[in-house]
Every structure is written in C-alpha cells, then in structure tokens.
Motif scaffolding. Structure first.
Motif, PDB file in Angstrom:
ATOM      1  N   UNK A  40       0.434  -0.909  -0.110  1.00 29.88           N
ATOM      2  CA  UNK A  40      -0.154  -0.031  -0.380  1.00 29.88           C
ATOM      3  C   UNK A  40       0.885   1.326  -0.034  1.00 29.88           C
ATOM      4  N   UNK A  41       2.032   1.413   0.617  1.00 27.82           N
ATOM      5  CA  UNK A  41       2.845   2.589   0.814  1.00 27.82           C
ATOM      6  C   UNK A  41       3.231   2.772  -0.394  1.00 27.82           C
ATOM      7  N   UNK A  42       3.768   2.239  -0.965  1.00 26.91           N
ATOM      8  CA  UNK A  42       4.328   1.873  -2.655  1.00 26.91           C
ATOM      9  C   UNK A  42       3.075   2.347  -3.588  1.00 26.91           C
ATOM     10  N   UNK A  43       2.077   1.904  -3.565  1.00 28.84           N
ATOM     11  CA  UNK A  43       0.245   2.352  -4.051  1.00 28.84           C
ATOM     12  C   UNK A  43       0.136   3.795  -3.882  1.00 28.84           C
ATOM     13  N   UNK A  44       0.789   4.108  -2.477  1.00 28.91           N
ATOM     14  CA  UNK A  44       0.400   5.089  -2.314  1.00 28.91           C
ATOM     15  C   UNK A  44       1.374   6.704  -3.017  1.00 28.91           C
ATOM     16  N   UNK A  45       2.427   6.000  -2.540  1.00 28.18           N
ATOM     17  CA  UNK A  45       3.835   6.839  -3.637  1.00 28.18           C
ATOM     18  C   UNK A  45       3.437   6.586  -5.042  1.00 28.18           C
ATOM     19  N   UNK A  46       3.037   5.892  -5.674  1.00 23.93           N
ATOM     20  CA  UNK A  46       2.707   6.445  -6.848  1.00 23.93           C
ATOM     21  C   UNK A  46       1.379   6.149  -7.454  1.00 23.93           C
ATOM     22  N   UNK A  47       0.640   6.572  -6.962  1.00 25.38           N
ATOM     23  CA  UNK A  47      -0.984   6.650  -6.665  1.00 25.38           C
ATOM     24  C   UNK A  47      -1.162   6.092  -7.887  1.00 25.38           C
ATOM     25  N   UNK A  48      -1.322   4.452  -7.883  1.00 29.27           N
ATOM     26  CA  UNK A  48      -1.341   3.853  -8.747  1.00 29.27           C
ATOM     27  C   UNK A  48      -1.460   2.418  -8.184  1.00 29.27           C
ATOM     28  N   UNK A  49      -2.661   1.681  -8.087  1.00 31.19           N
ATOM     29  CA  UNK A  49      -3.029  -0.030  -7.599  1.00 31.19           C
ATOM     30  C   UNK A  49      -1.657  -0.614  -8.289  1.00 31.19           C
ATOM     31  N   UNK A  50      -1.315  -1.292  -8.011  1.00 29.49           N
ATOM     32  CA  UNK A  50      -0.726  -2.494  -8.493  1.00 29.49           C
ATOM     33  C   UNK A  50      -0.721  -4.385  -8.370  1.00 29.49           C
ATOM     34  N   UNK A  51      -2.191  -4.108  -7.820  1.00 32.43           N
ATOM     35  CA  UNK A  51      -2.703  -5.726  -7.965  1.00 32.43           C
ATOM     36  C   UNK A  51      -4.086  -5.495  -8.268  1.00 32.43           C
ATOM     37  N   UNK A  52      -4.751  -6.886  -8.986  1.00 32.68           N
ATOM     38  CA  UNK A  52      -5.976  -6.909  -8.842  1.00 32.68           C
ATOM     39  C   UNK A  52      -7.114  -8.153  -8.171  1.00 32.68           C
ATOM     40  N   UNK A  53      -7.587  -7.772  -7.814  1.00 28.32           N
ATOM     41  CA  UNK A  53      -7.940  -8.632  -6.727  1.00 28.32           C
ATOM     42  C   UNK A  53      -9.061 -10.113  -7.466  1.00 28.32           C
ATOM     43  N   UNK A  54      -8.840 -11.054  -7.453  1.00 23.76           N
ATOM     44  CA  UNK A  54      -9.044 -12.079  -7.666  1.00 23.76           C
ATOM     45  C   UNK A  54      -9.602 -13.174  -6.939  1.00 23.76           C
ATOM     46  N   UNK A  55     -10.600 -13.499  -7.103  1.00 20.81           N
ATOM     47  CA  UNK A  55     -11.319 -14.089  -5.929  1.00 20.81           C
ATOM     48  C   UNK A  55     -10.030 -13.520  -4.178  1.00 20.81           C
ATOM     49  N   UNK A  56      -9.863 -14.856  -3.687  1.00 19.00           N
ATOM     50  CA  UNK A  56      -8.402 -14.111  -3.097  1.00 19.00           C
ATOM     51  C   UNK A  56      -7.190 -13.965  -2.877  1.00 19.00           C
ATOM     52  N   UNK A  57      -6.793 -14.406  -4.266  1.00 20.17           N
ATOM     53  CA  UNK A  57      -5.610 -13.855  -5.215  1.00 20.17           C
ATOM     54  C   UNK A  57      -5.719 -12.464  -4.941  1.00 20.17           C
ATOM     55  N   UNK A  58      -3.876 -12.059  -4.950  1.00 22.26           N
ATOM     56  CA  UNK A  58      -3.749 -10.534  -5.320  1.00 22.26           C
ATOM     57  C   UNK A  58      -2.972 -10.773  -7.035  1.00 22.26           C
ATOM     58  N   UNK A  59      -3.274 -10.100  -7.880  1.00 24.58           N
ATOM     59  CA  UNK A  59      -3.118 -10.893  -9.227  1.00 24.58           C
ATOM     60  C   UNK A  59      -2.637  -9.203 -10.012  1.00 24.58           C
ATOM     61  N   UNK A  60      -0.712  -9.249 -10.245  1.00 24.40           N
ATOM     62  CA  UNK A  60       0.148  -8.437 -10.715  1.00 24.40           C
ATOM     63  C   UNK A  60      -0.932  -7.854 -11.839  1.00 24.40           C
TER      64      UNK A  60
END
Length: 282
Positions: A40-60
């Motif tokens: 989340x810290x990286x995503x906040x700095x870059x102002x962009x989500x890095x993963x998508x949620x697919x079920x219980x998995x985080x997919x880049x």
C-alpha cells in the motif's frame, strides 16, 4: 523529493514472484498485514494500484508489471554494489539442470558474472529435455532445475516467465511454407509435441526433415535450408529469425519455471536462481 524504499520494492517483487502475500510473508518472515502495508505504501507513492483482486488472490496488473521490471533492476544494482564490497561467503557446488537451448543462449551471460562475484561456488551444468530433468530418477541429481512446463500444468516450481512459443527460421533461406519441413528435437521435447499436435489440426502438409537434440545442430540445419523449428521466444539465438506467415498457426505459450532441490548450499542456490531470473526477465 520522493524516494521508494528498496525494502518495500523487494517485498513487492517477492509477492509477484511467489504469486501471493502469504507466500511472500513466509519467505520474508513477515505477517500478511505487514506485507499488505508495504504494498500500500508503494501504491500511495505512485498513486496507482499494483494488484487486482481475483477471489482471494492478488494478481499483478499492468502498472504492477511495469514497476516489476524496474524494481528488479534497482534491486540487482543494490545487491551488486554490496556484492562488490563484501566477501561473498558463498561456497560449494551447485548442480544446475537446464534445457539445452537456454544453456546455449542464456547461460553464457550468467556464468562469467556469477563466477566473478562468487569464485568459491562451482557450477556443474547438465543440459537435457525438461521432461528428463524433472523425472523421478533425477530427483536428487540437481540443486536447481530450470524447466519448460505446459501452461495448464500446476507445479511446485517458481514461475519465471510466461513465454510465447514462436516459429524460427532463417530469412535469408526462404522456406516452402505450403509444405512445411521441420527441424525438431527428439521425442519428449515439449516444442516438438506442441508443433506436431498443432499442425495435425491444420490442412497444410508437413514433414520432419531433421532431428537433433542440440540447439547448435538445429540452428545449423535451419541455416542449411533443411526447414524451420519452434523455440521459446526468450531462447531464440541471434543467428535465427522469428517468422510469421499465414500458413504457420499460433503455437501458444509455455511456462518457464525454477525448481529447487534439497541442496546443501541453499544460499548459493538462491543467488544463482536470482541471476537466472534477472537475466531471463531483462
């Protein structure tokens, strides 16, 4: 001035490599919430989500993939600096199993650099078909195995790359693609199986004109006009061209994975795996 934390980037890269927050936490010795906070810290700095949620998995996602390549380069530079100024402490013999085409195209760029940084680690390399490298009878013969895996197969190995399987030939020696002559490795080769199974579903004629287990022999045969072949895109040598033609069907993709055995030298093995991963994904 904004600065990204290398520690956070290493966590991000580990999550992508292992395919999940929990697995990354196990390797890094951190809880899943701690891993999540770093991402989340990286995503906040870059102002962009890095993963998508697919079920219980985080997919880049696409932004994550763009960051991944640069993050690996930054970590490699950082680790390289420390390696230059600190005794490596790495010793022992690493038994590496690798498909012959990658032994020809990928391994030379690794051996010299790895040997300079870790002179007390010796490499014992065996080239063979992925099927043979992963066979039960060779289960204890290797510390590290790089192998080609069918994209639908579920395996315990670490995914390095989803790679395209491409047709290769020599543009200076035009081939008759209405009656395809094939230069292939012997039975058991994943490329051979995929090519034959794909062409059996087509209408054009084809035949196997030459068989050789070694990439050097396959390349020489293609240069002599004996036919065309198929390779993982990342293993195509400079002497050959990727060819596309209406008579050549798509061959799909393959997975390139790393498998770690029960090695007495886990640190040296992990460092070699890192070298292979960075070169393959460059």
């Amino acid at each position: 001035m904004k600065q990204l934390s290398l520690d956070n980037l290493r966590t991000f890269v580990t999550v992508v490599d292992l395919g999940g927050y929990a697995k990354a936490g196990d390797i890094l010795g951190r809880s899943q919430p701690a891993i999540s906070l770093q991402i989340k810290r990286i995503e906040q700095q870059l102002a962009a989500p890095l993963f998508s949620k697919q079920g219980q998995r985080h997919v880049v996602n696409n932004d994550g993939l763009k960051l991944y390549k640069t993050a690996r380069e930054m970590l490699a530079l950082n680790d390289g600096i420390f390696a230059q100024f600190q005794p490596s402490g790495l010793k022992g013999r690493i038994r590496l199993g690798i498909p012959s085409e990658f032994a020809t195209t990928l391994l030379p760029s690794i051996v010299g650099q790895f040997g300079k940084l870790y002179p007390e680690v010796s490499l014992e390399v065996t080239s063979a078909l992925s099927k043979n490298l992963l066979s039960a009878e060779n289960n204890n013969q290797f510390d590290l195995v790089m192998a080609l895996i069918d994209p639908q197969a579920e395996v315990e190995g670490q995914l390095l790359l989803h790679d395209d399987l491409v047709w290769v030939g020599d543009n200076s020696v035009p081939a008759n693609l209405e009656q395809i002559a094939l230069v292939l490795a012997p039975e058991g080769c994943m490329y051979r199986t995929r090519v034959i199974n794909t062409l059996k579903q087509q209408t054009q004629q084809w035949r196997i004109s030459y068989t050789n287990a070694d990439l050097t022999g396959i390349t020489a045969a293609i240069k002599q006009g004996l036919g065309i072949s198929a390779l993982a895109k990342s293993s195509v040598p400079e002497q050959l061209d990727i060819i596309k033609h209406k008579h050549l069907p798509s061959l799909g993709t393959i997975k390139i994975c790393l498998f770690t055995g029960n090695t007495p030298h886990p640190q040296a093995c992990a460092k070699l795996a890192e070298f292979i991963r960075s070169k393959l994904q460059a």
